[in-house]
Every structure is written in structure tokens, then in C-alpha cells.
Design an enzyme around this catalytic site. Structure first.
Site, PDB file in Angstrom:
ATOM      1  N   HIS A 122       0.865  -1.186   0.000  1.00 33.04           N
ATOM      2  CA  HIS A 122       0.000   0.000   0.000  1.00 33.04           C
ATOM      3  C   HIS A 122       0.899   1.232   0.000  1.00 33.04           C
ATOM      4  O   HIS A 122       2.040   1.190   0.474  1.00 33.04           O
ATOM      5  CB  HIS A 122      -0.857  -0.059   1.272  1.00 33.04           C
ATOM      6  N   ASP A 199       2.780  -4.499   8.004  1.00 31.80           N
ATOM      7  CA  ASP A 199       1.519  -3.782   7.814  1.00 31.80           C
ATOM      8  C   ASP A 199       0.417  -4.838   7.867  1.00 31.80           C
ATOM      9  O   ASP A 199       0.196  -5.582   6.913  1.00 31.80           O
ATOM     10  CB  ASP A 199       1.526  -3.060   6.461  1.00 31.80           C
ATOM     11  N   GLN A 202      -4.892  -5.588   6.681  1.00 36.63           N
ATOM     12  CA  GLN A 202      -5.803  -6.616   6.187  1.00 36.63           C
ATOM     13  C   GLN A 202      -5.665  -7.908   6.990  1.00 36.63           C
ATOM     14  O   GLN A 202      -6.668  -8.564   7.297  1.00 36.63           O
ATOM     15  CB  GLN A 202      -5.539  -6.883   4.695  1.00 36.63           C
ATOM     16  N   LYS A 225     -10.788  -0.920  10.102  1.00 32.37           N
ATOM     17  CA  LYS A 225     -10.864  -2.165   9.336  1.00 32.37           C
ATOM     18  C   LYS A 225     -11.201  -3.353  10.231  1.00 32.37           C
ATOM     19  O   LYS A 225     -11.726  -4.359   9.751  1.00 32.37           O
ATOM     20  CB  LYS A 225      -9.553  -2.411   8.597  1.00 32.37           C
ATOM     21  N   CYS A 363      -4.974   2.635  -3.555  1.00 34.08           N
ATOM     22  CA  CYS A 363      -3.788   3.159  -2.848  1.00 34.08           C
ATOM     23  C   CYS A 363      -2.605   2.209  -2.974  1.00 34.08           C
ATOM     24  O   CYS A 363      -1.791   2.077  -2.055  1.00 34.08           O
ATOM     25  CB  CYS A 363      -4.095   3.458  -1.381  1.00 34.08           C
TER      26      CYS A 363
END
Length: 404
Positions: A122, A199, A202, A225, A363
Site C-alpha cells: 500500500h 503492515d 488486512q 478495518k 492506494c
């Protein structure tokens, strides 16, 4: 037993009709819907329990301070971190990554070093390192993903070296759905003395994370999220590393002693939480994480894996549909195009059927371009989605084809 229909009752938004159709929400990868327990808790605080934290010598302040710090303990439990002191509250995962770049990166990276990321990142885990590279002069290496979206382990190992001081990779691609082998990446990076940032925006939504087993040095995820509110994110960092880092921002609550001539700074995590924090949002995030844990993170993964398999099979039946990202073991994110239909036109038609999807480069423009596209449609799953949602999507996609 995973009772998705009962779970859906916990999310009031599914009672709302879209264009006089059932709400088929397939954009959780951008921001997930909120269970009633989260919104009820936040409303209760704002109307009955609100005060500022840490400095008030009165009951409301003391009670909400305890609730705020309890939220940190809930995040610690969610990640199985060693200590709540390793949990820093930020505005979102983007700020968490920028914090690491601005604080750890500026202190410890030199022009002789390298930072290694992947093609699947991202913008939030690409641009901060580009900006810092231009300031410091270190090398920024990018390891490949294969044409099917899988992680190219051989290329990663070739680019990992004694010069690598940080590996910063996504746990799960927000475009491809690919789940990266993060534990193996951490082990390989540590063997050459590099730190690792994951990261997990998700990844944290779809499967259990055991931070002590994973052994990464930093990990970031966002509240919105993980079925929580916007305006709150998390940075996990090993305590000794956080304690070696200078402040990211300065102001109230992160100082120890201040004079007109100088200042000293508090210990982590307070050192990185300048000013009045997102109090209610942090407590709302804790409620969301408790909700996920009550459903069961392993149960969520098992259910979503089954739903993902079903979705891939059904979407694959649509003539002219091209899936971007077909790696084995991928998560519930489906980026695709249909021959002869612009993605924006496709999303417009789906909206008329009550279906929410996302369109664009998500993104992650360099990744979408690397896969050969300028713009793609993305459908993404949450713990409340059903096979019926997939059926409705596929029916609408076939209907859209009749217009072109």
C-alpha cells in the site's frame, strides 16, 4: 458453529436498503461495518462517562483513564503482545508506519543501509520510505510478486543482505488478497540483523496474530478495518526498540520534565501519544476486538476461507472476468476486470443493485500497474458476508455484461 445470520443481526446497517435492494456490502477491505456493541459503547461514553484522561483528579477522569488503559490491554491480548506498554495508539496504520519512519528510521538508518519492501505494498508502506530515502540516502529495494500475485521468495532472499536494516511488508495484500509468509520473512530478516515491520491492516481482520510467535519488531493495523471506529490505529513495537526511539510528535502527555530551556520525555507508549488521544475511539476499538475474539478468530478465518473458495469458484464462471491475484491460500479480496466494461461503469451498475465495491488502484498504484492495469474493481469480504452476497454479485456482473 459459525452463525453468520446471527452475526449480521449485530450490524444494524444490514437493515438499511440500498436503492431499494438488500445491502450487499463488499467493501470491508476499505473500511468495515460496526457492530452495535461498538456504537453503543461509544455513545454511552459521550453521553454519560466522558472526560479527559490521565490528568483529572476527579471520578469521571479516573474512570475513563482506567477504561482507556484497559483498551490498551485488550489490544495486547488481541495480539498476544508481552506487555501493554508495547501498544501505541495512533490515528491509523498509516500514522503508525510514518511514526516508525520518522522516529526509528531517522535515528537508525544511514546512507550505507537498505530498506527492503515488496511490490505488494500500500502507498502507506511505500511513500514514507521513499521520502526518508530522499532525505537520508539509503537504498530502497523492492522484491517482486509473481504474475499470479504470490510472493517471490527467491527474489526476496536475493535482495536481503547484510546492508538490509529494515524489512517492511504487508501481511496481506489489499489488492491481490495474497497472504505473505510473514513468519518466514521475519526469521530471514533477523538472521541478517534487520528489523521487521508488518503492515497488518488486512491480516488482522481475517486471522489470528500471535505477535510473540511471529517475533516481528513492529506491526501496524487500523481500527476502522477491524470493525472499530475511524481515527484510531495501533503500532506494536518491541519495548526495548520503542524505548530507543525519540518522540514522533511533541506536546502534552509525552513529557517528563519541561523547563524553558529543555525537556525530557516519558517512557513508551506515552512518549508517542502527544496531546489528548482519541479516547472514545480507543475504547470503541477495544469493543470491536472483544467482539472479534468472542466470535473466535480461528472461527472467522475458517468461515472466510470457505467463503473465499466459493467466491473464487463462482467468479471464475463469468466469461470475460479476469481475476488479479490468484495465489494459493489467498484471503477474501477479489480484484478483477471484465472485458469491455470500464471498472467505474461496472461499479455504477453494481451500486444500482445495492452492491458496494471499490474501484481504482486502491492506494497501491504501482502494484496495479505492475499487474498490467490502471484501474480494477475490488470486492472484499468481512465476517458478516454470505454466499448469498457472492451470488448477488455474480448475478449483477452477468447483468452488467448485457449493457455492453
Amino acid at each position: 458453529m459459525y452463525d453468520v445470520e446471527q452475526i449480521r443481526k449485530d450490524f444494524p446497517i444490514f437493515d438499511v436498503r440500498i436503492n431499494d435492494k438488500a445491502n450487499t456490502f463488499l467493501d470491508s477491505g476499505a473500511s468495515a461495518q460496526k457492530p452495535r456493541c461498538v456504537t453503543d459503547k461509544m455513545r454511552q461514553i459521550y453521553t454519560e462517562e466522558y472526560a479527559n484522561v490521565h490528568r483529572g483528579s476527579y471520578r469521571l477522569s479516573e474512570e475513563i483513564t482506567a477504561a482507556y488503559e484497559d483498551a490498551r490491554k485488550t489490544v495486547r491480548q488481541f495480539l498476544n503482545a508481552a506487555s501493554a506498554a508495547e501498544i501505541v495508539f495512533t490515528r491509523n496504520a498509516t500514522e503508525s508506519i510514518n511514526l516508525v519512519a520518522a522516529s526509528w528510521g531517522r535515528k537508525f538508518l544511514t546512507s550505507a543501509d537498505e530498506v527492503l519492501i515488496s511490490e505488494a505494498e500500500h502507498h502507506a508502506n511505500l511513500v514514507p520510505w521513499q521520502v526518508l530515502r530522499d532525505e537520508i540516502g539509503f537504498g530502497l529495494k523492492i522484491c517482486r510478486v509473481n504474475d499470479d500475485g504470490s510472493f517471490d521468495w527467491g527474489d526476496f532472499c536475493q535482495k536481503l543482505s547484510g546492508k538490509t536494516k529494515l524489512v517492511a511488508v504487508t501481511g496481506m495484500s489489499n489488492v491481490l488478497g495474497t497472504i505473505l509468509p510473514v513468519k518466514e520473512i521475519v526469521s530471514a530478516a533477523h538472521r541478517v540483523g534487520a528489523k521487521v515491520l508488518i503492515d497488518a491492516c488486512q491480516l488482522a481482520v481475517h486471522q489470528k496474530i500471535d505477535i510473540r510467535d511471529l517475533d516481528c519488531d513492529f506491526l501496524a493495523f487500523s481500527g476502522h478495518k477491524t470493525y472499530g471506529p475511524t481515527g484510531i490505529g495501533v503500532l506494536y513495537g518491541k519495548y526495548d526498540i520503542l524505548d530507543s526511539m525519540p518522540p514522533y510528535q511533541c506536546g502534552g502527555d509525552m513529557v517528563d520534565v519541561v523547563t524553558y530551556q529543555s525537556a525530557t520525555f516519558d517512557v513508551p507508549p506515552a512518549r508517542f501519544e502527544a496531546g489528548t488521544p482519541a479516547i472514545v475511539q480507543a475504547i470503541g476499538l477495544a469493543e470491536a476486538l472483544k467482539y472479534m475474539m468472542s466470535v473466535g478468530l480461528d472461527n472467522i478465518k475458517r468461515y472466510e476461507d470457505e467463503l473465499t473458495t466459493y467466491a473464487v469458484a463462482e467468479l471464475s464462471k463469468i466469461a470475460g472476468l479476469h481475476m488479479i491475484g490468484t495465489a494459493e491460500g489467498k484471503g477474501g479480496i477479489f480484484s478483477f476486470i471484465i472485458d469491455g466494461i470500464h471498472p467505474q461503469d461496472l461499479a455504477f451498475i453494481l451500486d444500482k443493485e445495492g452492491i458496494a465495491v471499490r474501484v481504482g488502484h486502491h492506494c497501491a498504484a504501482p502494484l496495479v500497474h505492475r499487474m498490467g492495469y490502471e484501474s480494477v474493481v475490488r470486492a472484499s469480504l468481512g465476517l458478516y458476508n454470505t454466499k448469498t452476497d457472492i451470488d448477488v454479485l455474480c448475478k449483477a456482473l452477468n447483468k452488467a455484461k448485457t449493457f455492453f
